[in-house]
Design a protein around this motif. Structure first.
Motif, PDB file in Angstrom:
ATOM      1  N   GLY A 196       0.816  -1.215   0.000  1.00  0.00           N
ATOM      2  CA  GLY A 196       0.000   0.000   0.000  1.00  0.00           C
ATOM      3  C   GLY A 196       0.850   1.264   0.000  1.00  0.00           C
ATOM      4  N   LEU A 197       1.893   1.277   0.817  1.00  0.00           N
ATOM      5  CA  LEU A 197       2.800   2.423   0.844  1.00  0.00           C
ATOM      6  C   LEU A 197       3.428   2.652  -0.526  1.00  0.00           C
ATOM      7  CD1 LEU A 197       4.513   4.569   2.509  1.00  0.00           C
ATOM      8  CD2 LEU A 197       6.230   2.770   2.586  1.00  0.00           C
ATOM      9  N   LEU A 198       3.900   1.580  -1.139  1.00  0.00           N
ATOM     10  CA  LEU A 198       4.518   1.689  -2.463  1.00  0.00           C
ATOM     11  C   LEU A 198       3.508   2.119  -3.514  1.00  0.00           C
ATOM     12  CD1 LEU A 198       6.697  -1.506  -2.119  1.00  0.00           C
ATOM     13  CD2 LEU A 198       7.605   0.785  -2.575  1.00  0.00           C
ATOM     14  N   LEU A 199       2.276   1.628  -3.413  1.00  0.00           N
ATOM     15  CA  LEU A 199       1.223   2.008  -4.350  1.00  0.00           C
ATOM     16  C   LEU A 199       0.918   3.504  -4.261  1.00  0.00           C
ATOM     17  CD1 LEU A 199      -1.040   1.223  -6.373  1.00  0.00           C
ATOM     18  CD2 LEU A 199      -2.487   0.789  -4.379  1.00  0.00           C
ATOM     19  N   VAL A 200       0.779   3.992  -3.037  1.00  0.00           N
ATOM     20  CA  VAL A 200       0.485   5.425  -2.843  1.00  0.00           C
ATOM     21  C   VAL A 200       1.652   6.271  -3.341  1.00  0.00           C
ATOM     22  CG1 VAL A 200       0.151   7.216  -1.082  1.00  0.00           C
ATOM     23  CG2 VAL A 200      -1.152   5.078  -0.971  1.00  0.00           C
ATOM     24  N   SER A 201       2.860   5.893  -2.983  1.00  0.00           N
ATOM     25  CA  SER A 201       4.029   6.660  -3.405  1.00  0.00           C
ATOM     26  C   SER A 201       4.201   6.618  -4.921  1.00  0.00           C
ATOM     27  CB  SER A 201       5.280   6.129  -2.711  1.00  0.00           C
ATOM     28  OG  SER A 201       6.403   6.878  -3.096  1.00  0.00           O
ATOM     29  N   GLY A 202       4.075   5.440  -5.513  1.00  0.00           N
ATOM     30  CA  GLY A 202       4.207   5.318  -6.963  1.00  0.00           C
ATOM     31  C   GLY A 202       3.159   6.129  -7.695  1.00  0.00           C
ATOM     32  N   THR A 203       1.930   6.105  -7.208  1.00  0.00           N
ATOM     33  CA  THR A 203       0.846   6.885  -7.822  1.00  0.00           C
ATOM     34  C   THR A 203       1.130   8.379  -7.707  1.00  0.00           C
ATOM     35  OG1 THR A 203      -0.737   5.131  -7.323  1.00  0.00           O
ATOM     36  CG2 THR A 203      -1.644   7.324  -7.745  1.00  0.00           C
ATOM     37  N   GLU A 260       8.059   1.735  -8.343  1.00  0.00           N
ATOM     38  CA  GLU A 260       7.326   1.567  -7.090  1.00  0.00           C
ATOM     39  C   GLU A 260       6.014   0.830  -7.318  1.00  0.00           C
ATOM     40  OE1 GLU A 260       7.123   5.468  -5.298  1.00  0.00           O
ATOM     41  OE2 GLU A 260       9.021   5.116  -4.261  1.00  0.00           O
ATOM     42  N   LEU A 261       5.314   1.141  -8.410  1.00  0.00           N
ATOM     43  CA  LEU A 261       4.062   0.451  -8.710  1.00  0.00           C
ATOM     44  C   LEU A 261       4.295  -1.024  -9.021  1.00  0.00           C
ATOM     45  CD1 LEU A 261       2.266   3.204 -10.818  1.00  0.00           C
ATOM     46  CD2 LEU A 261       1.748   2.502  -8.461  1.00  0.00           C
ATOM     47  N   ALA A 262       5.345  -1.318  -9.778  1.00  0.00           N
ATOM     48  CA  ALA A 262       5.661  -2.713 -10.101  1.00  0.00           C
ATOM     49  C   ALA A 262       6.042  -3.490  -8.843  1.00  0.00           C
ATOM     50  CB  ALA A 262       6.789  -2.768 -11.133  1.00  0.00           C
ATOM     51  N   VAL A 263       6.826  -2.869  -7.986  1.00  0.00           N
ATOM     52  CA  VAL A 263       7.242  -3.528  -6.747  1.00  0.00           C
ATOM     53  C   VAL A 263       6.034  -3.701  -5.824  1.00  0.00           C
ATOM     54  CG1 VAL A 263       8.669  -3.261  -4.675  1.00  0.00           C
ATOM     55  CG2 VAL A 263       9.649  -2.826  -6.932  1.00  0.00           C
ATOM     56  N   ALA A 264       5.144  -2.723  -5.782  1.00  0.00           N
ATOM     57  CA  ALA A 264       3.921  -2.850  -4.976  1.00  0.00           C
ATOM     58  C   ALA A 264       3.119  -4.064  -5.421  1.00  0.00           C
ATOM     59  CB  ALA A 264       3.064  -1.592  -5.096  1.00  0.00           C
TER      60      ALA A 264
END
Length: 130
Positions: free
Chosen positions: A19-26, A58-62
Motif C-alpha cells: 500500500g505504501l509503495l502504491l500510494v508513493s508510486g501513484t 514503485e508500482l511494479a514492486v507494490a
C-alpha cells in the motif's frame, strides 16, 4: 503465537508495504513536480523521466509484494528501491539546507527514514521465504 496468526500478521505487513509503495508510486504520476525537484542533478536526462521511472518501479514492486507468489522477490526489490532513492533524499537535504527550520527538519528527517523502510521490506521478504 500460532502459525495462523503469524501468517495473518505477515500478510498484513506485506499489504501495508504494498500500500505504501502504491500510494508513493501513484503520487509520482499525480503530482510529479515535488519528485522532479529532488532528482539528483548528477543523473543524466530530464528529471521528469526519473520521476516517472521511479514511480513505475514503485508500482511494479507494490504489485509484486501484494501477490504471495512474488512477495519474496518483490520485497527484496522494495529493499533495493528504498536504498536506491537515498540519493534523492540527500539531494533534498542539500537543496533545502537554507530553508526555514520546519522544512529543513522534513528534509533531514527523510534521510534516516530509509533504514526502517529497508528493514521493513527485508522483514516481509524473510516472512515470505517461510
Amino acid at each position: 503465537m500460532s502459525k495462523q496468526t503469524d501468517s495473518t500478521d505477515s500478510a498484513r505487513t506485506a499489504a501495508a508495504l504494498a500500500g505504501l509503495l502504491l500510494v508513493s508510486g501513484t503520487a509520482h504520476f499525480a503530482t510529479p513536480r515535488p519528485f522532479d525537484a529532488i532528482v539528483p542533478h548528477a543523473l543524466p536526462g530530464p528529471a521528469r523521466w526519473w520521476t516517472y521511472a521511479s514511480g513505475a518501479a514503485e508500482l511494479a514492486v507494490a504489485a509484486a509484494v501484494a501477490v504471495p507468489a512474488t512477495r519474496r522477490v518483490g520485497a527484496a526489490c522494495a529493499a533495493g528501491l528504498f536504498a536506491a532513492v537515498l540519493p534523492a533524499n540527500v539531494q533534498m537535504a542539500v537543496d533545502w539546507r537554507e530553508r526555514p527550520l520546519p522544512l529543513r527538519a522534513i528534509a533531514y528527517g527523510r534521510l534516516p527514514l530509509q533504514v526502517p523502510l529497508v528493514l521493513w521490506a527485508r522483514k516481509v521478504q524473510k516472512a515470505a521465504s517461510r
